[in-house]
Design an enzyme around this catalytic site. Structure first.
Site, PDB file in Angstrom:
ATOM      1  N   SER A  61       0.583  -1.226   0.272  1.00  0.00           N
ATOM      2  CA  SER A  61      -0.148   0.115  -0.004  1.00  0.00           C
ATOM      3  C   SER A  61       0.929   1.369   0.552  1.00  0.00           C
ATOM      4  O   SER A  61       1.482   1.130   1.177  1.00  0.00           O
ATOM      5  CB  SER A  61      -1.091  -0.246   1.179  1.00  0.00           C
ATOM      6  OG  SER A  61      -2.262  -0.669   1.448  1.00  0.00           O
ATOM      7  N   GLY A  99      -0.622   4.385  -0.560  1.00  0.00           N
ATOM      8  CA  GLY A  99      -0.973   5.749  -0.150  1.00  0.00           C
ATOM      9  C   GLY A  99      -1.642   6.161  -0.822  1.00  0.00           C
ATOM     10  O   GLY A  99      -2.915   5.929  -1.836  1.00  0.00           O
ATOM     11  N   ALA A 100      -1.350   7.394  -1.440  1.00  0.00           N
ATOM     12  CA  ALA A 100      -2.052   8.338  -2.883  1.00  0.00           C
ATOM     13  C   ALA A 100      -2.014   7.336  -3.985  1.00  0.00           C
ATOM     14  O   ALA A 100      -2.389   8.082  -4.708  1.00  0.00           O
ATOM     15  CB  ALA A 100      -2.458   9.923  -2.416  1.00  0.00           C
ATOM     16  N   GLY A 144      -1.302   4.156  -4.439  1.00  0.00           N
ATOM     17  CA  GLY A 144      -2.104   3.221  -5.029  1.00  0.00           C
ATOM     18  C   GLY A 144      -1.641   2.154  -4.022  1.00  0.00           C
ATOM     19  O   GLY A 144      -1.075   2.037  -3.157  1.00  0.00           O
ATOM     20  N   GLY A 169      -6.574  -0.203   4.467  1.00  0.00           N
ATOM     21  CA  GLY A 169      -5.235  -0.996   4.381  1.00  0.00           C
ATOM     22  C   GLY A 169      -5.728  -2.199   4.610  1.00  0.00           C
ATOM     23  O   GLY A 169      -6.300  -3.165   3.839  1.00  0.00           O
ATOM     24  N   ASP A 170      -7.407  -2.033   5.489  1.00  0.00           N
ATOM     25  CA  ASP A 170      -7.901  -3.271   5.610  1.00  0.00           C
ATOM     26  C   ASP A 170      -8.974  -3.770   4.124  1.00  0.00           C
ATOM     27  O   ASP A 170      -9.079  -4.504   4.389  1.00  0.00           O
ATOM     28  CB  ASP A 170      -8.772  -3.585   7.387  1.00  0.00           C
ATOM     29  CG  ASP A 170      -7.826  -2.668   8.671  1.00  0.00           C
ATOM     30  OD1 ASP A 170      -6.420  -3.037   8.254  1.00  0.00           O
ATOM     31  OD2 ASP A 170      -8.208  -2.538   9.192  1.00  0.00           O
TER      32      ASP A 170
END
Length: 309
Positions: A217, A219-220, A222, A248-249
């Site tokens: 992951s 963040g912004a 992707g 994230g989950d």
């Protein structure tokens, strides 16, 4: 049935305040209370997507009773938590309505006795017999061996159940040695594991350490997936403003749901990225905005290449 493991379950409490100021007294505008812990969050999203899901891990004390009562309200979700003598922890999220910033306060969790850990392993072994996939998520409560995830990964692999690991710190370093089929770190966790802040290099290094597939992951930016079948990057359509708690989950839930539906990797990443983005836009931390999710399914972009057969 998809199985999610949350060894350190929590009762998540969210306070919203007009403006958070250190050292000041605040009037809370809204209070939200829900069952939590990373694997519980994953399970809730899976259930919302229409999958049968079972939650296991530990639960105890007054907060544990509230958590289980709330889980009983979720359709398609089965509670297989193991009772313990200690009290389930609470996590507190403070949301500043003026800036959108979130502040998290996480309790450590109950002390798990050796007999309680043994009881959990028996429950876990039994549940694997009917599981199509398993996610091992979150921190380890006190008393659980630091190598617990490596053991649980090996047990799942011996039962021929695909296993995803999503944790951090020492639990991640030890857990990856069990050779999970899938590893889902964020950028910070990946850098801590490998020592590299370059996502592609770090992801490849994590695979060399034992993970079959790594989905990072970013963040912004992707998701980045490095798999035996190829390498792909999924990007949301725009930078999003909102509460990233649980994003994230939600991505883990997207990966698992698409896995058991036998979707190809680009579709798995589109679903995971769309769910993650829709979670950021949800007014309730850890939920996802269903309309936004449907919209993102058609606007997430995936680039990459499959490995030649």
């Amino acid at each position: 049935m998809i199985l999610t493991v949350t060894l350190n379950t929590a009762l998540d409490i969210t306070y919203r305040v007009p403006s958070l100021r250190a050292g000041a007294s605040h009037r809370v505008s809204e209070v939200l209370e829900r069952p939590g812990g990373k694997g519980v969050n994953v399970a809730r999203v899976l259930a919302a997507l229409g999958h049968e899901v079972t939650v296991t891990g530990f639960s105890g004390g007054p907060t544990g009773r509230v958590l289980r009562d709330r889980l009983a309200e979720v359709p398609r979700l089965t509670d297989a938590l193991v009772p313990v003598s200690g009290a389930t922890r609470r996590t507190v999220t403070l949301v500043d309505d003026r800036t959108g910033a979130t502040t998290h306060l996480n309790e450590p969790g109950p002390d798990i006795a050796h007999a309680e850990w043994s009881a959990f392993q028996e429950v876990y072994d039994d549940l694997l017999a009917s599981a199509s996939a398993v996610a091992l998520c979150g921190s380890l409560p006190p008393g659980v061996p630091v190598g617990a995830y490596a053991h649980l990964v090996r047990t799942a692999r011996a039962a021929q159940v695909p296993v995803l690991l999503d944790t951090s710190g020492a639990a991640l370093r030890r857990g990856v040695a069990g050779r999970p089929d899938f590893l889902k770190p964020n950028a910070e966790e990946l850098a801590e594991l490998t020592g590299s802040h370059e996502p592609l290099r770090a992801t490849q290094d994590a695979r060399r350490r034992g993970a079959g597939t790594v989905v990072a992951s970013l963040g912004a930016d992707g998701l980045l997936a490095v798999t035996p079948e190829g390498r792909w990057r999924a990007t949301p359509p725009a930078t999003l403003t909102g509460n990233p708690t649980g994003a994230g989950d939600a991505a883990v839930a997207g990966l698992l749901s698409a896995l058991v539906e036998h979707r190809p990797w680009p579709e798995r990443l589109i679903r995971a990225t769309a769910l993650s983005a829709a979670t950021v836009l949800s007014p309730t931390a850890g939920d996802f905005d269903h309309a936004a999710y449907d919209r993102f399914l058609t606007t997430v972009t995936v680039t990459g290449v499959a490995t030649a057969a």
